[in-house]
Design an enzyme around this catalytic site. Structure first.
Site, PDB file in Angstrom:
ATOM      1  N   ASP A  13      -2.273   1.661   4.933  1.00  0.00           N
ATOM      2  CA  ASP A  13      -3.112   2.744   4.411  1.00  0.00           C
ATOM      3  C   ASP A  13      -2.704   4.058   5.069  1.00  0.00           C
ATOM      4  O   ASP A  13      -2.472   4.121   6.278  1.00  0.00           O
ATOM      5  CB  ASP A  13      -4.596   2.441   4.676  1.00  0.00           C
ATOM      6  CG  ASP A  13      -5.511   3.311   3.834  1.00  0.00           C
ATOM      7  OD1 ASP A  13      -6.162   2.776   2.917  1.00  0.00           O
ATOM      8  OD2 ASP A  13      -5.571   4.546   4.090  1.00  0.00           O
ATOM      9  N   ILE A  14      -2.621   5.098   4.264  1.00  0.00           N
ATOM     10  CA  ILE A  14      -2.161   6.402   4.765  1.00  0.00           C
ATOM     11  C   ILE A  14      -3.188   7.036   5.709  1.00  0.00           C
ATOM     12  O   ILE A  14      -2.847   7.897   6.512  1.00  0.00           O
ATOM     13  CB  ILE A  14      -1.857   7.341   3.565  1.00  0.00           C
ATOM     14  CG1 ILE A  14      -0.898   8.450   3.963  1.00  0.00           C
ATOM     15  CG2 ILE A  14      -3.125   7.907   2.942  1.00  0.00           C
ATOM     16  CD1 ILE A  14      -0.290   9.187   2.773  1.00  0.00           C
ATOM     17  N   ASN A  38     -13.452  -2.203  -2.874  1.00  0.00           N
ATOM     18  CA  ASN A  38     -14.409  -1.242  -3.424  1.00  0.00           C
ATOM     19  C   ASN A  38     -14.309  -1.246  -4.944  1.00  0.00           C
ATOM     20  O   ASN A  38     -13.209  -1.269  -5.493  1.00  0.00           O
ATOM     21  CB  ASN A  38     -14.121   0.161  -2.880  1.00  0.00           C
ATOM     22  CG  ASN A  38     -14.413   0.281  -1.399  1.00  0.00           C
ATOM     23  OD1 ASN A  38     -15.425  -0.235  -0.919  1.00  0.00           O
ATOM     24  ND2 ASN A  38     -13.542   0.931  -0.655  1.00  0.00           N
ATOM     25  N   GLU A  45     -11.620   5.112  -4.737  1.00  0.00           N
ATOM     26  CA  GLU A  45     -10.875   6.359  -4.981  1.00  0.00           C
ATOM     27  C   GLU A  45      -9.664   6.123  -5.866  1.00  0.00           C
ATOM     28  O   GLU A  45      -9.293   6.990  -6.654  1.00  0.00           O
ATOM     29  CB  GLU A  45     -10.400   6.956  -3.647  1.00  0.00           C
ATOM     30  CG  GLU A  45     -11.511   7.481  -2.769  1.00  0.00           C
ATOM     31  CD  GLU A  45     -11.006   7.912  -1.396  1.00  0.00           C
ATOM     32  OE1 GLU A  45      -9.802   7.757  -1.107  1.00  0.00           O
ATOM     33  OE2 GLU A  45     -11.834   8.393  -0.609  1.00  0.00           O
ATOM     34  N   VAL A  46      -9.016   4.992  -5.674  1.00  0.00           N
ATOM     35  CA  VAL A  46      -7.790   4.705  -6.424  1.00  0.00           C
ATOM     36  C   VAL A  46      -8.090   3.568  -7.393  1.00  0.00           C
ATOM     37  O   VAL A  46      -8.448   2.457  -6.967  1.00  0.00           O
ATOM     38  CB  VAL A  46      -6.633   4.328  -5.477  1.00  0.00           C
ATOM     39  CG1 VAL A  46      -5.383   3.982  -6.277  1.00  0.00           C
ATOM     40  CG2 VAL A  46      -6.346   5.474  -4.505  1.00  0.00           C
ATOM     41  N   HIS A  61      -7.279  -3.096  -5.295  1.00  0.00           N
ATOM     42  CA  HIS A  61      -6.626  -3.325  -4.007  1.00  0.00           C
ATOM     43  C   HIS A  61      -7.626  -3.927  -3.036  1.00  0.00           C
ATOM     44  O   HIS A  61      -8.826  -3.660  -3.114  1.00  0.00           O
ATOM     45  CB  HIS A  61      -6.047  -2.028  -3.430  1.00  0.00           C
ATOM     46  CG  HIS A  61      -7.028  -0.894  -3.394  1.00  0.00           C
ATOM     47  ND1 HIS A  61      -7.361  -0.168  -4.518  1.00  0.00           N
ATOM     48  CD2 HIS A  61      -7.765  -0.371  -2.382  1.00  0.00           C
ATOM     49  CE1 HIS A  61      -8.250   0.762  -4.192  1.00  0.00           C
ATOM     50  NE2 HIS A  61      -8.520   0.642  -2.904  1.00  0.00           N
ATOM     51  N   HIS A 110      -8.513  -4.038   0.940  1.00  0.00           N
ATOM     52  CA  HIS A 110      -8.276  -3.467   2.273  1.00  0.00           C
ATOM     53  C   HIS A 110      -8.281  -4.617   3.278  1.00  0.00           C
ATOM     54  O   HIS A 110      -9.236  -5.418   3.307  1.00  0.00           O
ATOM     55  CB  HIS A 110      -9.399  -2.515   2.668  1.00  0.00           C
ATOM     56  CG  HIS A 110      -9.529  -1.281   1.828  1.00  0.00           C
ATOM     57  ND1 HIS A 110      -9.138  -0.039   2.261  1.00  0.00           N
ATOM     58  CD2 HIS A 110     -10.030  -1.099   0.573  1.00  0.00           C
ATOM     59  CE1 HIS A 110      -9.387   0.867   1.326  1.00  0.00           C
ATOM     60  NE2 HIS A 110      -9.939   0.242   0.282  1.00  0.00           N
TER      61      HIS A 110
HETATM   62  P1  AMP Z   1     -10.555   2.965  -2.147  1.00  0.00           P
HETATM   63  O1  AMP Z   1     -11.569   3.967  -1.680  1.00  0.00           O
HETATM   64  O2  AMP Z   1     -11.025   1.549  -1.953  1.00  0.00           O
HETATM   65  O3  AMP Z   1     -10.078   3.240  -3.558  1.00  0.00           O
HETATM   66  O4  AMP Z   1      -9.321   3.120  -1.170  1.00  0.00           O
HETATM   67  C1  AMP Z   1      -8.176   3.847  -1.462  1.00  0.00           C
HETATM   68  C2  AMP Z   1      -7.347   3.875  -0.207  1.00  0.00           C
HETATM   69  O5  AMP Z   1      -6.037   4.281  -0.556  1.00  0.00           O
HETATM   70  C3  AMP Z   1      -7.846   4.845   0.871  1.00  0.00           C
HETATM   71  O6  AMP Z   1      -8.129   4.114   2.063  1.00  0.00           O
HETATM   72  C4  AMP Z   1      -6.682   5.805   1.050  1.00  0.00           C
HETATM   73  O7  AMP Z   1      -6.503   6.207   2.386  1.00  0.00           O
HETATM   74  C5  AMP Z   1      -5.508   4.989   0.535  1.00  0.00           C
HETATM   75  N1  AMP Z   1      -4.380   5.751   0.017  1.00  0.00           N
HETATM   76  C6  AMP Z   1      -4.416   6.760  -0.880  1.00  0.00           C
HETATM   77  N2  AMP Z   1      -3.176   7.219  -1.118  1.00  0.00           N
HETATM   78  C7  AMP Z   1      -2.337   6.466  -0.359  1.00  0.00           C
HETATM   79  C8  AMP Z   1      -0.925   6.457  -0.160  1.00  0.00           C
HETATM   80  N3  AMP Z   1      -0.108   7.319  -0.787  1.00  0.00           N
HETATM   81  N4  AMP Z   1      -0.400   5.547   0.706  1.00  0.00           N
HETATM   82  C9  AMP Z   1      -1.212   4.690   1.354  1.00  0.00           C
HETATM   83  N5  AMP Z   1      -2.545   4.653   1.217  1.00  0.00           N
HETATM   84  C10 AMP Z   1      -3.104   5.532   0.375  1.00  0.00           C
END
Ligand code: AMP
Length: 116
Positions: A29-30, A86, A94-95, A99, A101
């Site tokens: 995770d970034i 999530n 967010e994405v 996925h 975690h």
């Molecule tokens: P979620 O809130 O469950 O959708 O988590 C999305 C996760 O993706 C967050 O913890 C971000 O820090 C992570 N994230 C977003 N962009 C990147 C990226 N380019 N590389 C790695 N992790 C990312």
């Protein structure tokens, strides 16, 4: 349009990939919330748990085997770890590329903060 995770899987944008096969990819995770914070992602785009179909079941089972493997490789299999998915707005997704975690390497505290 491809998700940011699809671009990582295709190696179009950089990420610290720790595992990849023909079904799933795992990368750091970034913005890590724990010493170990890895995202384990299906290589195909499934937006969220709401979009899971019967034909995804085998691959999602495999994803959990990969979670176990990566936890072992990261040295947290015995100390303990948490897997979080999530789903949607209230969960803070967010994405919109499903996925898991994988978090560990410190005491993680309660699953959820109490609201009171
Ligand atoms: P979620 O809130 O469950 O959708 O988590 C999305 C996760 O993706 C967050 O913890 C971000 O820090 C992570 N994230 C977003 N962009 C990147 C990226 N380019 N590389 C790695 N992790 C990312």
């Amino acid at each position: 349009m491809a998700t940011i995770f699809s671009k990582i899987i295709a190696k179009e944008i950089p990420a610290a990939i720790v595992y990849q096969d023909d079904q799933v990819t795992a990368f750091k995770d970034i913005s890590p919330l724990a010493p170990v914070h890895i995202l384990i992602v299906p290589n195909i785009e499934i937006a969220s748990v709401n979009d899971v179909e019967v034909e995804h079941e085998k691959m999602l089972g495999h994803l959990f085997s990969v979670a176990k493997l990566v936890a072992k490789e990261q040295g947290i299999a015995e100390s303990g770890y948490r897997l979080i998915v999530n789903n949607g707005g209230d969960a803070g997704q967010e994405v919109f590329h499903l996925h898991v975690h994988l978090l560990g390497g410190r005491k993680l505290g309660p699953v959820l903060a109490r609201k009171d």
